[in-house]
Motif scaffolding. Structure first.
Motif, PDB file in Angstrom:
ATOM      1  N   LEU A  14      51.131  49.771  23.920  1.00 44.83           N
ATOM      2  CA  LEU A  14      50.869  48.782  22.875  1.00 44.83           C
ATOM      3  C   LEU A  14      51.165  47.378  23.371  1.00 44.83           C
ATOM      4  O   LEU A  14      50.414  46.432  23.104  1.00 44.83           O
ATOM      5  CB  LEU A  14      51.713  49.094  21.638  1.00 44.83           C
ATOM      6  N   PHE A  15      52.252  47.244  24.130  1.00 45.17           N
ATOM      7  CA  PHE A  15      52.625  45.939  24.674  1.00 45.17           C
ATOM      8  C   PHE A  15      51.553  45.404  25.617  1.00 45.17           C
ATOM      9  O   PHE A  15      51.126  44.249  25.512  1.00 45.17           O
ATOM     10  CB  PHE A  15      53.968  46.054  25.401  1.00 45.17           C
ATOM     11  N   PHE A  16      51.109  46.247  26.567  1.00 40.54           N
ATOM     12  CA  PHE A  16      50.116  45.798  27.533  1.00 40.54           C
ATOM     13  C   PHE A  16      48.761  45.539  26.870  1.00 40.54           C
ATOM     14  O   PHE A  16      48.027  44.634  27.270  1.00 40.54           O
ATOM     15  CB  PHE A  16      49.974  46.821  28.658  1.00 40.54           C
ATOM     16  N   ALA A  17      48.426  46.328  25.856  1.00 40.65           N
ATOM     17  CA  ALA A  17      47.181  46.089  25.129  1.00 40.65           C
ATOM     18  C   ALA A  17      47.232  44.751  24.397  1.00 40.65           C
ATOM     19  O   ALA A  17      46.260  43.980  24.409  1.00 40.65           O
ATOM     20  CB  ALA A  17      46.933  47.233  24.142  1.00 40.65           C
ATOM     21  N   TYR A  18      48.365  44.469  23.747  1.00 36.30           N
ATOM     22  CA  TYR A  18      48.524  43.200  23.036  1.00 36.30           C
ATOM     23  C   TYR A  18      48.476  42.023  24.004  1.00 36.30           C
ATOM     24  O   TYR A  18      47.963  40.954  23.676  1.00 36.30           O
ATOM     25  CB  TYR A  18      49.848  43.209  22.271  1.00 36.30           C
ATOM     26  N   LEU A  19      48.990  42.233  25.217  1.00 39.62           N
ATOM     27  CA  LEU A  19      49.079  41.149  26.184  1.00 39.62           C
ATOM     28  C   LEU A  19      47.742  40.865  26.863  1.00 39.62           C
ATOM     29  O   LEU A  19      47.365  39.696  27.051  1.00 39.62           O
ATOM     30  CB  LEU A  19      50.136  41.502  27.244  1.00 39.62           C
ATOM     31  N   TYR A  20      47.003  41.921  27.209  1.00 41.01           N
ATOM     32  CA  TYR A  20      45.829  41.735  28.057  1.00 41.01           C
ATOM     33  C   TYR A  20      44.495  41.950  27.348  1.00 41.01           C
ATOM     34  O   TYR A  20      43.463  41.480  27.841  1.00 41.01           O
ATOM     35  CB  TYR A  20      45.907  42.681  29.270  1.00 41.01           C
ATOM     36  N   LEU A  21      44.477  42.646  26.228  1.00 37.60           N
ATOM     37  CA  LEU A  21      43.215  42.884  25.533  1.00 37.60           C
ATOM     38  C   LEU A  21      42.531  41.591  25.083  1.00 37.60           C
ATOM     39  O   LEU A  21      41.309  41.442  25.256  1.00 37.60           O
ATOM     40  CB  LEU A  21      43.437  43.820  24.340  1.00 37.60           C
ATOM     41  N   PRO A  22      43.262  40.603  24.517  1.00 40.37           N
ATOM     42  CA  PRO A  22      42.588  39.337  24.159  1.00 40.37           C
ATOM     43  C   PRO A  22      41.963  38.634  25.356  1.00 40.37           C
ATOM     44  O   PRO A  22      40.899  38.008  25.233  1.00 40.37           O
ATOM     45  CB  PRO A  22      43.724  38.500  23.548  1.00 40.37           C
ATOM     46  N   ILE A  23      42.593  38.739  26.527  1.00 42.06           N
ATOM     47  CA  ILE A  23      42.041  38.110  27.728  1.00 42.06           C
ATOM     48  C   ILE A  23      40.739  38.796  28.127  1.00 42.06           C
ATOM     49  O   ILE A  23      39.755  38.143  28.502  1.00 42.06           O
ATOM     50  CB  ILE A  23      43.067  38.171  28.877  1.00 42.06           C
ATOM     51  N   ILE A  24      40.723  40.127  28.047  1.00 45.29           N
ATOM     52  CA  ILE A  24      39.504  40.876  28.378  1.00 45.29           C
ATOM     53  C   ILE A  24      38.380  40.517  27.410  1.00 45.29           C
ATOM     54  O   ILE A  24      37.226  40.322  27.812  1.00 45.29           O
ATOM     55  CB  ILE A  24      39.796  42.387  28.351  1.00 45.29           C
ATOM     56  N   VAL A  25      38.708  40.412  26.124  1.00 38.86           N
ATOM     57  CA  VAL A  25      37.705  40.043  25.113  1.00 38.86           C
ATOM     58  C   VAL A  25      37.149  38.653  25.400  1.00 38.86           C
ATOM     59  O   VAL A  25      35.936  38.410  25.295  1.00 38.86           O
ATOM     60  CB  VAL A  25      38.326  40.101  23.703  1.00 38.86           C
ATOM     61  N   LEU A  26      38.027  37.718  25.777  1.00 38.11           N
ATOM     62  CA  LEU A  26      37.579  36.355  26.091  1.00 38.11           C
ATOM     63  C   LEU A  26      36.587  36.357  27.246  1.00 38.11           C
ATOM     64  O   LEU A  26      35.549  35.683  27.197  1.00 38.11           O
ATOM     65  CB  LEU A  26      38.787  35.488  26.424  1.00 38.11           C
ATOM     66  N   VAL A  29      34.690  38.847  28.304  1.00 35.19           N
ATOM     67  CA  VAL A  29      33.447  39.505  27.887  1.00 35.19           C
ATOM     68  C   VAL A  29      32.589  38.560  27.051  1.00 35.19           C
ATOM     69  O   VAL A  29      31.377  38.431  27.264  1.00 35.19           O
ATOM     70  CB  VAL A  29      33.766  40.794  27.103  1.00 35.19           C
ATOM     71  N   LEU A  30      33.216  37.852  26.104  1.00 32.70           N
ATOM     72  CA  LEU A  30      32.461  36.951  25.234  1.00 32.70           C
ATOM     73  C   LEU A  30      31.936  35.721  25.966  1.00 32.70           C
ATOM     74  O   LEU A  30      31.030  35.046  25.473  1.00 32.70           O
ATOM     75  CB  LEU A  30      33.338  36.516  24.053  1.00 32.70           C
ATOM     76  N   SER A  31      32.506  35.423  27.131  1.00 29.86           N
ATOM     77  CA  SER A  31      31.977  34.289  27.903  1.00 29.86           C
ATOM     78  C   SER A  31      30.589  34.583  28.443  1.00 29.86           C
ATOM     79  O   SER A  31      29.867  33.674  28.848  1.00 29.86           O
ATOM     80  CB  SER A  31      32.925  33.950  29.051  1.00 29.86           C
ATOM     81  N   ALA A  89      33.831  30.333  28.651  1.00 31.19           N
ATOM     82  CA  ALA A  89      33.463  30.260  30.063  1.00 31.19           C
ATOM     83  C   ALA A  89      34.483  29.435  30.851  1.00 31.19           C
ATOM     84  O   ALA A  89      34.910  29.844  31.940  1.00 31.19           O
ATOM     85  CB  ALA A  89      32.056  29.671  30.211  1.00 31.19           C
ATOM     86  N   ILE A  90      34.860  28.268  30.301  1.00 34.37           N
ATOM     87  CA  ILE A  90      35.858  27.434  30.988  1.00 34.37           C
ATOM     88  C   ILE A  90      37.176  28.187  31.118  1.00 34.37           C
ATOM     89  O   ILE A  90      37.826  28.188  32.178  1.00 34.37           O
ATOM     90  CB  ILE A  90      36.084  26.116  30.228  1.00 34.37           C
ATOM     91  N   SER A  91      37.606  28.818  30.029  1.00 31.19           N
ATOM     92  CA  SER A  91      38.872  29.545  30.034  1.00 31.19           C
ATOM     93  C   SER A  91      38.841  30.680  31.050  1.00 31.19           C
ATOM     94  O   SER A  91      39.833  30.932  31.741  1.00 31.19           O
ATOM     95  CB  SER A  91      39.174  30.089  28.632  1.00 31.19           C
ATOM     96  N   SER A  92      37.721  31.371  31.147  1.00 30.55           N
ATOM     97  CA  SER A  92      37.590  32.467  32.112  1.00 30.55           C
ATOM     98  C   SER A  92      37.681  31.951  33.546  1.00 30.55           C
ATOM     99  O   SER A  92      38.323  32.572  34.400  1.00 30.55           O
ATOM    100  CB  SER A  92      36.263  33.200  31.905  1.00 30.55           C
ATOM    101  N   MET A  93      37.059  30.811  33.804  1.00 33.14           N
ATOM    102  CA  MET A  93      37.117  30.232  35.146  1.00 33.14           C
ATOM    103  C   MET A  93      38.529  29.807  35.500  1.00 33.14           C
ATOM    104  O   MET A  93      39.008  30.036  36.626  1.00 33.14           O
ATOM    105  CB  MET A  93      36.153  29.045  35.234  1.00 33.14           C
ATOM    106  N   MET A  94      39.250  29.210  34.540  1.00 28.39           N
ATOM    107  CA  MET A  94      40.638  28.838  34.788  1.00 28.39           C
ATOM    108  C   MET A  94      41.510  30.069  34.990  1.00 28.39           C
ATOM    109  O   MET A  94      42.438  30.067  35.809  1.00 28.39           O
ATOM    110  CB  MET A  94      41.181  27.998  33.631  1.00 28.39           C
TER     111      MET A  94
END
Length: 264
Positions: A21-33, A35-37, A240-245
């Motif tokens: 649950l901890f790792f999902a909460y930490l990294y899932l939003p980053i993965i979604v970002l 993908v949406l880029s 897109a910018i956030s993903s590149m950073m």
């Protein structure tokens, strides 16, 4: 996720689920970002197809390129200054124990524990009191001070692991302090310096709070620019910018870790 069942920690019921649950909460939003880029739709939260058009739009935006250039200038200058200061501080602290050494060490790493908003407000008040005009220079100065402890810790750790007998052997061979540093200490210390420098670079490149307070007109960095875009609304360009950073951050942190392993 592989776990060591022999570790007493994993014997407690629910630890494994809590870890997932901890790792999902930490990294899932980053993965979604990320993908949406690649979302073709202008509405960032509604998926309609795969597209890389937003990356092309970002790279063709003059304002974004200007903000990215400011970020690189600030990060490069702050890294060079902070790493040089951290190296000198680490060498001075490694000379031997003296009265007040613990207090000085605490002051060097104090920015790590002080809330960043406090550092930002203090830096702004300092520049106002001395009458220094806010701009790119004030951002560089503030970032330099903030990045020193990040560069200091890897360098200090490297010095702690070095054999002091090497310096004594150089002195026995009639080497001056400068010759001993240039021919013995610096080559052995270089992985720590490089690791600390890369860590300081990525900290400066990603910083928003301090930059937001001490930047003046024409000193907009990429994180501040992204914040301005978010205030209007989340768009695929922001993703897109956030993903590149994120990619740049991961690259530098990985390189810092790999270089740091050379210390062993």
């Amino acid at each position: 996720m592989r776990v060591d069942v022999s570790n007493p920690l994993w014997r407690f019921r629910g630890i494994r689920a809590a870890s997932w649950l901890f790792f999902a909460y930490l990294y899932l939003p980053i993965i979604v970002l990320i993908v949406l880029s690649f979302n073709e739709n202008r509405l960032a939260t509604i998926w309609s197809g795969f597209s890389t058009q937003w990356y092309g739009i970002v790279l063709a935006n003059d304002d974004i390129i200007r903000a990215a250039t400011n970020s690189l200038v600030v990060a490069t200058a702050a890294t060079l200054a902070a790493t040089a200061a951290a190296t000198l501080a680490a060498l001075g602290m490694a000379k031997g124990r003296f009265r007040g050494a613990d207090g000085i060490s605490g002051l060097i790493v104090l920015p790590l524990v002080v809330p960043e908003i406090v550092t930002a407000v203090a830096s702004l008040l300092f520049f106002i009191l001395i009458g220094f005009r806010l701009g790119l220079t004030t951002v560089i100065v503030a970032h330099t001070v903030f990045c020193i402890p990040f560069a200091y810790l890897p360098i200090r750790a490297r010095l702690e692991g070095m054999d002091k007998a090497l310096g004594e052997a150089a002195a026995d061979l009639y080497a001056s302090d400068w010759q001993a540093f240039r021919r013995v200490t610096l080559p052995l210390l270089w992985p720590g310096i490089l690791s600390g420098g890369m860590l300081a670079f990525i900290i400066s490149l990603d910083d928003f709070v301090i930059t937001y307070f001490v930047a003046g007109a024409g000193a907009t960095t990429l994180p501040v620019y992204i914040f301005g875009m978010i205030r209007i609304g989340i768009t695929p360009e922001v993703n897109a910018i956030s993903s590149m950073m994120l990619i740049v951050s991961i690259l530098f942190v990985t390189l810092s870790f790999l270089v740091g392993r050379l210390r062993r």
